[in-house]
Design a protein around this motif. Sequence first.
Motif, PDB file in Angstrom:
ATOM      1  N   ASN C 385      67.410  41.953 -18.374  1.00 35.73           N
ATOM      2  CA  ASN C 385      67.931  42.036 -17.016  1.00 35.73           C
ATOM      3  C   ASN C 385      66.915  41.612 -15.980  1.00 35.73           C
ATOM      4  O   ASN C 385      67.262  40.989 -14.993  1.00 35.73           O
ATOM      5  N   VAL C 386      65.648  41.960 -16.234  1.00 32.39           N
ATOM      6  CA  VAL C 386      64.641  41.681 -15.213  1.00 32.39           C
ATOM      7  C   VAL C 386      63.884  40.389 -15.479  1.00 32.39           C
ATOM      8  O   VAL C 386      63.351  39.793 -14.554  1.00 32.39           O
ATOM      9  N   THR C 453      70.430  48.485 -20.863  1.00 28.52           N
ATOM     10  CA  THR C 453      70.069  48.517 -19.450  1.00 28.52           C
ATOM     11  C   THR C 453      68.633  48.980 -19.335  1.00 28.52           C
ATOM     12  O   THR C 453      68.074  49.546 -20.265  1.00 28.52           O
ATOM     13  N   VAL C 454      68.066  48.731 -18.183  1.00 26.31           N
ATOM     14  CA  VAL C 454      66.675  49.143 -17.977  1.00 26.31           C
ATOM     15  C   VAL C 454      66.652  50.652 -17.850  1.00 26.31           C
ATOM     16  O   VAL C 454      67.128  51.209 -16.855  1.00 26.31           O
ATOM     17  N   PRO C 457      62.084  53.369 -15.606  1.00 23.16           N
ATOM     18  CA  PRO C 457      61.931  52.868 -14.223  1.00 23.16           C
ATOM     19  C   PRO C 457      60.734  51.947 -14.045  1.00 23.16           C
ATOM     20  O   PRO C 457      60.740  51.093 -13.164  1.00 23.16           O
ATOM     21  N   ASN C 459      59.959  49.577 -15.752  1.00 19.16           N
ATOM     22  CA  ASN C 459      60.276  48.204 -16.113  1.00 19.16           C
ATOM     23  C   ASN C 459      61.104  47.490 -15.056  1.00 19.16           C
ATOM     24  O   ASN C 459      61.370  46.307 -15.175  1.00 19.16           O
ATOM     25  N   GLU C 460      61.518  48.238 -14.025  1.00 18.85           N
ATOM     26  CA  GLU C 460      62.442  47.617 -13.076  1.00 18.85           C
ATOM     27  C   GLU C 460      61.794  46.529 -12.262  1.00 18.85           C
ATOM     28  O   GLU C 460      62.436  45.578 -11.845  1.00 18.85           O
ATOM     29  N   LYS C 461      60.498  46.668 -12.041  1.00 17.96           N
ATOM     30  CA  LYS C 461      59.843  45.742 -11.120  1.00 17.96           C
ATOM     31  C   LYS C 461      59.150  44.577 -11.819  1.00 17.96           C
ATOM     32  O   LYS C 461      58.435  43.811 -11.179  1.00 17.96           O
TER      33      LYS C 461
ATOM     34  N   HIS D 180      74.039  44.715 -22.201  1.00 21.38           N
ATOM     35  CA  HIS D 180      73.626  46.029 -21.713  1.00 21.38           C
ATOM     36  C   HIS D 180      74.394  47.147 -22.410  1.00 21.38           C
ATOM     37  O   HIS D 180      74.027  48.296 -22.304  1.00 21.38           O
TER      38      HIS D 180
END
Lengths: 169, 101, 543, 709, 506
Positions: C385-386, C453-454, C457, C459-461, D180
């Motif tokens: 996702n990121v 999903t991530v 937290p 890993n979000e950035k 996901h």
Amino acid sequence: MQPVATTFFFYFLSGITVLSGILVITRNNAVHSALALILGLLAQAGLYLMLYAPFVAGVQIILYAGGIMVLFLFVIMLVNLERAQKEEQFNKQWLVGLLAAVALGGLLFAVYVKGGTLFTEHIAQPVENSNTQQIGVMLYGNYMFAFEIASLLLLVAIIGAVVMAKKRI
Amino acid sequence: MAPITTLHYLVVAAALFILGVIGVLTRRNVVIILMSIELILNAVNLNLVAFSRMWGLHGQVFAIFVITDAAAEAAVGLGILIAFFRNKETVNMDEVDLLKW
Amino acid sequence: MQSHILSIILFTPLVGAILLMFVPKDNKDAIRWIANLFALGGLLVSLPLVPWFWAQRFEPGFKFMEGAPNNWIPSIGAGYVLGIDGISFLLIMLTTLLGWVSILSSWTAIENRVKEYYIWFLILQVGMLGVFMSLDFFLFFVFWEAMLVPMYLLIGIWGGPRKLYAAIKFFLYTLFGSVLMLLSVLFLYFYNFRQTGSYTFSIQALYRTAPHIFHDPAYGSTFAILLFLAFFLAFAIKVPMFPFHTWLPDAHVEAPTAGSVILAGVLLKMGTYGFVRFALPFFPDVVMHPKVRGWMIALSIIGIIYGALVSLMQKDMKKLVAYSSVSHLGFCTLGIFALNPAGLSGSVLQQINHGISTGALFLIVGILYERRHTREISEYGGISNVMPLYATITMIMFLSSMGLPLLNGFVGEFTILQGTFVENWRWAAWAVPGVILAAAYLLWLYQRVFFGTVTNPKNEKLHDLTPREVLTFVPLLIMAFWIGLYPKPFFQILQQPVNQLVLTVRPDYPGISSPVNASIPAAPAQAAALHPVTAETTKVAKP
Amino acid sequence: MFFLFHIWLIPLFPAFGAAVMFCFGRKLQKQTVNAVCVGVVVVAFLFSCIAFSQYLGYARDNPGKPYQTTVYTWLGTDTGGMNFVKYDGTPAAFQTDVGFLLDPLSGIWLLFVTGVGMLIHIYSTGYMAHEGGYYRFFGYLNLFMFSMLTLILANNYVLMFVGWEGVGLCSYLLIGFYFHRHSASTAANKAFIVNRIGDAGFLLGMFTIAWYFGSLRFTDVNHLAHSGHFAIGDPVITAATLLLFIGACGKSAQLPLYVWLPDAMEGPTPVSALIHAATMVTAGVYMVARSNALFVLAPTSMKTVAIVGALTAIFAASIGLVQNDIKRVLAYSTVSQLGYMFLALGVGAFTAGVFHVFTHAFFKALLFLGSGSVIHAMSGEQDMRNMGDLHKRIPITHWTMFIATFAIAGIPPFAGFFSKDEILWQTWSSEHGAYIHLWVIGYVTALMTAFYMFRLMFLTFHGRARMSHEVEHHIHESPKSMTGPLIVLALCSICAGWLGWPHSLGGSDRFAKFLNPVFAKEAEVFRAEGKGGQLAAGEKEEEHTSPIEYGLMFLSVGAGVVGWGMAWRAYRNADKGYAEPIAAAAPPVYDLLYNKYYVDEAYDYAFTGRRKVGDVRLGVMGLGEASSWFDANVIDGTVNAAGWMTRLAGTLSSWWDKWIIDGLLVNGPAVLSRIVSYPVRILQWGLVQWYALVMVFGLVGFVAYYAWR
Amino acid sequence: MGGAQYFTGTDYLLSLPIILLTLFALGILLIDLMIPRELKWVNAATAFVGVLFAAGGLVRIQLAQAELMLQGERVEWAFMHSMIMDHFAIYFSYLFLAGAAIAILMSVRYLEIEHEHHGEFYSLILFSVVGMMVMASGFDIVLIFIGLELMAISTYVLVGFLRSDKRSNEAALKYLLLGAFSSGIFAYGLSLFYGLTGSTNLVNIGIGVQRELTARHNHASPILVVALLTTCVGLFFKIAAIPFHQWLPDAYEGAPTSVTGFMSVAVKAAAWAMLLRILIWGLYPMRKVYLPLLIFVSIVTMTGANLAALTQNNLKRLLAYSSIAHVGYMLLGLVAFASVDYPDAAMTDGLKGILLYLLVYTFMNLGAFAVVTSLRQRDVIGDEIDDIAGLFSRAPTEAVLMLIFLLSLAGIPPLAGFYGKYFIFLSLMESGHYVLASLAVLYAVFGLYYYMRIANAMFMREATDKTRLPISVAMKFALGVSAVATVYIGIFPERFIKLVTWSAGL
């Protein structure tokens, strides 16, 4: 000089030598040891005489008994041995050490008994006269270089003794 | 009695040698250990002189050098002993164990 | 120029290292630029080799020979002799390429002691190149050992938390094998002397005499096998073959990213290269000895399956990739001991492939590590996702590693397995599960790291790849697709040396009389050179 | 003949589309994506059509000859360098070309793959309109088309394997499209890995063929196989074909490797339609049909194929009876239908099998797309228990799906009738009735198929509306881009079967005649071996028409009707909490079926090791754990055991690894040597007289040694 | 026996280096009295110059020998065949001088820190070099013995030179007692050899021993064996082979570090020169008798030393054990010299190995000790492994040089140390001692482990003390010479191999 009563003198002198050796390593008092050693050295000098080595015998008496042993006695006086005298004289491993040495002695003895014939066959050709002269010739001939180096050895010994013993150089 | 041969002297020397070894191995007092070493060197000398009766004068000359060496060793040894004694106040060899392993 | 090209390639990085020594320590950017320039330079100077080598790829013997036997240390018969054939050519190109890639990849990864890092790295590069170029065993050995030191330091200084342990383990293991090899080669050296009357470490001279030990009544087959085992140990540790592999996970996990890339990409190849260059031609009868060969194959197969199984259960990404190397290298050794053209070509090609794919995998892990400073798989999830671009490249490299057709891995694996199958179908049948397991552990890893999903937290950035990072992958991707789509040039480059090798080991192998060789008049002479003739003095062809 | 000569371009069109998507897709507008991705498939379709027609002309001039073209040498050198030794000691070249082949068999596949693929691409533009990762989806689809076309057009096994793995990859990517979702990625992995197991078999099969025939090119292999050099029942060929069949099992979801296909429904519905119904899963059938020359030489393999096919058919159909997820029902239906196809192949009715693939492609694609449309209408709801009464709201979907249902249920004159009937008849008649038990299975399956399909239809479109109000509010017919393909496919589902209108019903069976060149030789082989009963379908038909055939035809139509009727009875008025007839009749059977015979669980326990049996983990992960343990403990080992034994015996807690991992070879010696070096250190306890004593001991020892030597 | 004709110009020519060194040593004693405390470095400079002069003397000898060689005359013997200045002796003399030179350079700053900067120190070093030269060139057991004692006594004093340091005292005392004890045993053995052969010259001893053996059908008589063994005790003691090694770690640890370095190369080389002279030149006929002894001692030495070195935390002690281990390897070279497989062929690769080993050992070990010496600071003794931790950040150059020395000691090519080991392995393989060879290489790996402990500390640990290390110019020079030599010999060993071949008279 023909030898007289060789057998007697040999056993007598060697007896003294060995006995004094025993005394050296058994006395509590280091001074006694040193005196025993001097006795032994003198007896040994006698043996040298029997072996037609008057010069060595003389050196033995003068240098060894006279010189070195005095040095020993001085040092014994210098380092206070009062305390040491009252303590245990033998270390903890004395028994093992004794056994090892005796084993070595036994082996040596066995070896001499077994192979000693080598040294019984050659009966000495006495080199009587001018022993000292001949030694001198050899020292300044064959062994000249060794002789010079020996002088350095003594020099180094002096330097070493001074460096070690003197408080401030 | 049998005639005294070189072998006899060798045995005496060996006895002295062993006595010296015993002294080195068992005595605590450094001075006496040094004396024991003198015993060993004397054994050598006795050997050399005895042999020199067989082979000529080389042995006697060698013996003189050994005596020289004994003198030098004794001098330096005693010097070191004094330096040591000054620092440590002991002449017992089994108290010398700062350096080990 | 042509005749000195190998020396030029060999010493370019050294020049860089020496130059770096004079750059002030604090000027990190200058250091980085210089190191990168020289690494790139190392690659660039090796590029002319490609057309030159291509032109003479079917010619027998070693090419670009330099130096002469015994010219370095005449009194012991060591010489500075360089030369390459198809096998070493490919490995050299791989080394220069990966050298550049890994130096480029450490631009931001290394922050302390930058200068020393690059110096050691460039020296390491010299060592590796030297190993592949040497045609004198002594020279080879010198490079082989010398290369350990920079690697040891790279792991030990810039490594992870257990770097001390890993570094010393790496060093000891490898040294252990190589000293025994030294003894073995000393014997060959004396044997050569007794046969020919000349002391030399020249590989070509030893090729002629060493095979006779097996049949020499004075020593016999058991002795030859023991000698072989010494070589085997050295190379098996380096490869690493099961059960000598345990240094590998530790070294890989602790090494800095670039170190891992080089370690996996090039250093491991030295083991397999050693087999091909030394163990096989020195001891043809030993490797064909059914028991010996059986053991070699068995260890390879165990390595394949075992490495895959162990990597399946790893929790640390780098360790997973490290164990997967054990599995992949198992294929390489399997191909080598298939001892036929397909197996050997496939093996060498697979070595290149492994360098590319696993090198890339370590870069991939390194990029995540650089951002998050952890390699625990459980720390990640949903990275797709990121970091979509990163995820894509990773997918391609995973696929290449697991041997998907049209990517490089498949070509090697297929060729190896086919070569093995025609030797003994059971061997291939045992090895094939490795292919399945490769998919299992890699896909599972991909799922755990990239899919979902991530959840964490932290890993979000994460930011996606920088252009420099992309640049490190570009050559690897190109190579992966190239080998996957059009491997023929590689096979052609390997054709001549591999056939020679097979002829050495199995003189009666049917069907190796390639039209090309037949068209070259020198072909019989070449066969004769491979077929040892006793008491023939050392002759070395000048380029 | 330009198009025929350049058939190698066909896969490249979608490859180009995929490449564009992967490189630039992120920056492209949806319209551009549509234009490129659908465009390339349309071009591929048109190209294929023209090439196919040109081939027909070519085949007129060269009867029975496939068209082949080699682009370049892929694996191996073309300079004769890499040889290997065949089984008989003769050398053969290790060489694989990127070469393409067009013959009737691949032509049929080519047409329906590009055709259906095109339709599904169009459909997807509507279905996926509101999804993220649009470009990615189309990129994958195009990549899939590329792989599938490579698979079909390859002229050798290895290139076929390229496509084979490629479709597997695309299947993986597309199943995992909603990455996901954990279930999606797990399903994707499952699909890939199970496929890989099959692929391993395929690989080994290829190696066997190469070792035996010296080549992997279809024409070479066929030529050698026909040469009479190899006896029927040759063990190596049997092995090779069995191995290939393992591959087919993986790809075409046969027992025991079918488990991935139902899970694959995690992917977007068009994907299910394209990959998991119409095209990819038939690759196994294609491969077996392609290898027919080998299979006929291996009766054992044929028998295996038939039995596995029949068992899969009934097994999957029985599960399909009770599933509630609309796509899952279709998935099991697909598995079941694939079983039919293999049954046909196994009994030697290659043409029938291929024919069923052909018709199945249309109606199953239609069913999936229809279900997609339903799901679209239901805002993503897939559970049939929450549907009902949709036929008025989404009429086009309803009617097209009904056509497909008739087709799959085998109601004449819809497509499925012809193909399924053919298969059952061939099964009945093969080997003088040796396969009658398989026919029984097939017949029961037909009955079940009709039942579950009509159950699906009634639950979805009829009965009472059972969905929630919000959902109900949003129900709408799908856009034209989706309904268009549905209508086209519905037409095909009606008409496709007519191509194979059997002689018994006064037709000419053009389909069989067309495939004749591919399978004719096999008929000869059978005949030569006196196994007339196992003749290829096309051949036999012309000889005589048995009255039994009419009887069977009647029976199978009857099965379809009965199934319809039973479903109508049970579900026409289904309201919330409706009763399942099977659950009412035999609850344990229902549970068993509902839980899919617990196969997934069994696999998890026994093979993958994802679940533990008690405290023990079995399967691959169990092996992995055991190996890791072995690595950490034995290899890396413990010589330091003495000190650590106690802790070792204690608990399996975290430090355990840390300590044990480092071991035998490095820490071991280090610690060991510390222990060993202790005596050496004792010798050095710092007392000078001790040193002297050691020296004397040394001397005594030496002297003693020499004295007693 | 006459008088003056015994001595000719050649005698003085051949003893020229010894004479020069003696003069300089005496000179230093005089100069030292005259210069103030701040200028004590002049002593070092004088000693250094003396070493250079002595080297010049050696060159002079070589030139003269080469010149006379052209006239077909070999001028090697001097002083009535009691001394021989052959290539072997010249080679070793150069080694001693190199070791002494580097030790002198290392000492300057070190002694200042220790407040023991006296001229006697340098004088003693020169005297001990005289002793060494005599040992190497002596061909008469009397001369060898005297040379040995000259060297030994000088060294005793040097070891105890830090008179206020208990460890130094203790080391000197232990060294002296054991040294004297061993020389006693040694002399006892020599006396027996004299008794058996009637000569003190090695040539005649060799002849006598041969005669003795021939008479007894090549079977050594017990007394001969005792003579051999007691002599060997003295020899093994000096080279520090286990079980006669125990003085060495203590002496190394207690001695001033520069002296330790000096001892580890020059004293050791001298002991080896003596050992080779006696065992190969003198007792060559007995080689099959002492072969099992050598094998046993070498195995025990390698095993024991390597094991003991593993656990050392003191750098000097660790290097001491490592040097014992190296002795074990070198003994293997001697084993190979007296091959069992080919009894009549002398396998000289082993001898070459030993000589080369000693050469490279001089540089690498002195280099290592130089680095350790430089760690000595006002308040830091600097000989624990912890003291060297993080050296890389404190003094990167020194750390890298130390790494080079360590790797060389471990025998990693292309560094000088490799060739020593290489020749040993080579000779073992050549003479058919395969098992011994395998054992030796395994121990070589073993050795790497403890060397790398030092490297680990330097490179991979953090420094406790962050201050940068000051290094004197002399030390830099010493380090530079050692490092350059180590690397240069490693990369271009050819001429050095030629050199040792030449020196062994092969």
